[in-house]
Design a protein around this motif. Structure first.
Motif, PDB file in Angstrom:
ATOM      1  N   TYR A  44       0.832  -1.200   0.000  1.00 47.55           N
ATOM      2  CA  TYR A  44       0.000   0.000   0.000  1.00 47.55           C
ATOM      3  C   TYR A  44       0.864   1.245   0.000  1.00 47.55           C
ATOM      4  CZ  TYR A  44      -3.460  -3.443   1.152  1.00 47.55           C
ATOM      5  OH  TYR A  44      -4.266  -4.554   1.101  1.00 47.55           O
ATOM      6  N   ASP A  45       0.515   2.201  -0.840  1.00 49.52           N
ATOM      7  CA  ASP A  45       1.138   3.518  -0.855  1.00 49.52           C
ATOM      8  C   ASP A  45       0.264   4.456  -0.038  1.00 49.52           C
ATOM      9  OD1 ASP A  45       3.318   2.859  -2.510  1.00 49.52           O
ATOM     10  OD2 ASP A  45       2.051   3.041  -4.287  1.00 49.52           O
ATOM     11  N   GLY A  46       0.876   5.200   0.833  1.00 45.63           N
ATOM     12  CA  GLY A  46       0.092   6.058   1.704  1.00 45.63           C
ATOM     13  C   GLY A  46       0.666   7.446   1.862  1.00 45.63           C
ATOM     14  N   VAL A  47      -0.176   8.290   2.396  1.00 46.49           N
ATOM     15  CA  VAL A  47       0.210   9.654   2.750  1.00 46.49           C
ATOM     16  C   VAL A  47      -0.205   9.863   4.197  1.00 46.49           C
ATOM     17  CG1 VAL A  47      -0.141  12.102   2.290  1.00 46.49           C
ATOM     18  CG2 VAL A  47      -0.068  10.478   0.390  1.00 46.49           C
ATOM     19  N   THR A  48       0.689  10.420   4.996  1.00 44.21           N
ATOM     20  CA  THR A  48       0.398  10.625   6.408  1.00 44.21           C
ATOM     21  C   THR A  48       0.929  11.978   6.868  1.00 44.21           C
ATOM     22  OG1 THR A  48       0.658   9.697   8.636  1.00 44.21           O
ATOM     23  CG2 THR A  48       2.516   9.456   7.140  1.00 44.21           C
ATOM     24  N   GLY A  49       0.248  12.571   7.823  1.00 45.18           N
ATOM     25  CA  GLY A  49       0.671  13.851   8.375  1.00 45.18           C
ATOM     26  C   GLY A  49       0.273  13.944   9.836  1.00 45.18           C
ATOM     27  N   GLU A  50       0.815  14.922  10.515  1.00 49.42           N
ATOM     28  CA  GLU A  50       0.558  15.073  11.940  1.00 49.42           C
ATOM     29  C   GLU A  50       0.459  16.542  12.308  1.00 49.42           C
ATOM     30  OE1 GLU A  50       2.528  13.550  16.135  1.00 49.42           O
ATOM     31  OE2 GLU A  50       3.786  14.569  14.672  1.00 49.42           O
TER      32      GLU A  50
END
Length: 283
Positions: A96-102
């Motif tokens: 899976y390719d993902g994008v994450t932020g905080e």
């Protein structure tokens, strides 16, 4: 080099999703979910705990406290509350390719406010938190539960291990251990960050085939070098933090302290939290 947990967390805040598979399709599936003792079951369990089996926006949070550690003496410093946002798409060849932020805030333990300035008990000087934690990042999780992070700085050491699930009755725990070492200009020390995160869900929930994710509790412990903005170069010791939270919540479930601080600093994301990821997700 202004590096800290907010930079390192981009390397460790991975979520999962199953692409275009909808909850309705999952509900029609009659095959029993694989158990966590198999490679397929471990992969699926991690996805359902950390993220989801679809491309929904997955929100998580942790709330905890930071301490300074010199020798065996522990000194309370500040509280921390952070919310993570992630989406994942299934890759054609697996994984899976993902994008994450905080969005995270350091808080004054007495007032609960994100004042941005803290009195350093070791130096007697005031410190200013740079608050540079917004840009999202890309991640890839392989079916082997290996995590890949593109565009690491040359010389960066990155080690991420998802341990074999521990299943006892109706309780399942999965622990992931991440160690990151970031380079620095010649003559200055690098920056090291290590984090241990444990996910906890019900075994019966993980075996369901009619849901896209399950309720998941989380706890974390980290060990990290003094932050550059603390002006502690050459001082012995390091930071450590403990905390707990959840994955798969809504905005209204986030801690009030996080909501108040975010409303002051980044109010647009309270109306559209997915906008934090859009520059990479839509690109």
């Amino acid at each position: 080099m202004k590096l800290g947990r907010r930079d390192a967390v981009k390397l460790v805040s991975a979520g999962l999703a199953l692409g275009a598979t909808s909850t309705a399709t999952l509900a029609r599936t009659r095959v029993a979910a694989p158990v966590a003792g198999t490679p397929e079951g471990r992969f699926r369990s991690y996805m359902m705990m950390r993220a989801a089996l679809d491309e929904r926006l997955v929100i998580g949070y942790v709330s905890g406290s930071y301490f300074g550690v010199v020798g065996a003496e522990v000194t309370p410093l500040w509280d921390v509350v952070g919310a993570t946002f992630a989406r994942y798409r299934k890759r054609p060849n697996g994984g899976y390719d993902g994008v994450t932020g905080e969005i995270a805030h350091f808080l004054d333990p007495g007032t609960g406010e994100a004042a941005g300035r803290f009195l350093n008990p070791y130096t007697g000087k005031w410190m200013t938190d740079p608050r540079n934690n917004l840009p999202p990042s890309r991640l890839t999780l392989l079916p082997t539960l290996e995590l890949e992070v593109p565009k690491l700085l040359p010389g960066t050491r990155f080690d991420h291990v998802i341990k074999v699930p521990e299943v006892r009755g109706d309780d399942t725990w999965i622990t992931e251990v991440t160690r990151v070492g970031m380079p620095a200009p010649p003559g200055t020390p690098g920056f090291n960050y290590s984090e241990m995160v444990t996910l906890h869900a019900r075994t019966a929930d993980l075996q369901r085939t009619d849901v896209a994710r399950v309720p998941c509790l989380t706890s974390f412990t980290n060990v990290v070098d003094w932050r550059p903005w603390m002006d502690m170069a050459g001082h012995p010791g390091h930071l450590t933090a403990i905390g707990s939270g959840r994955y798969g919540v809504t905005l209204k479930d986030l801690p009030d302290r996080w909501t108040v601080a975010t409303r002051k600093q980044f109010p647009a994301f309270l109306d559209d939290p997915g906008a934090l990821l859009d520059p990479l997700w839509n690109g």
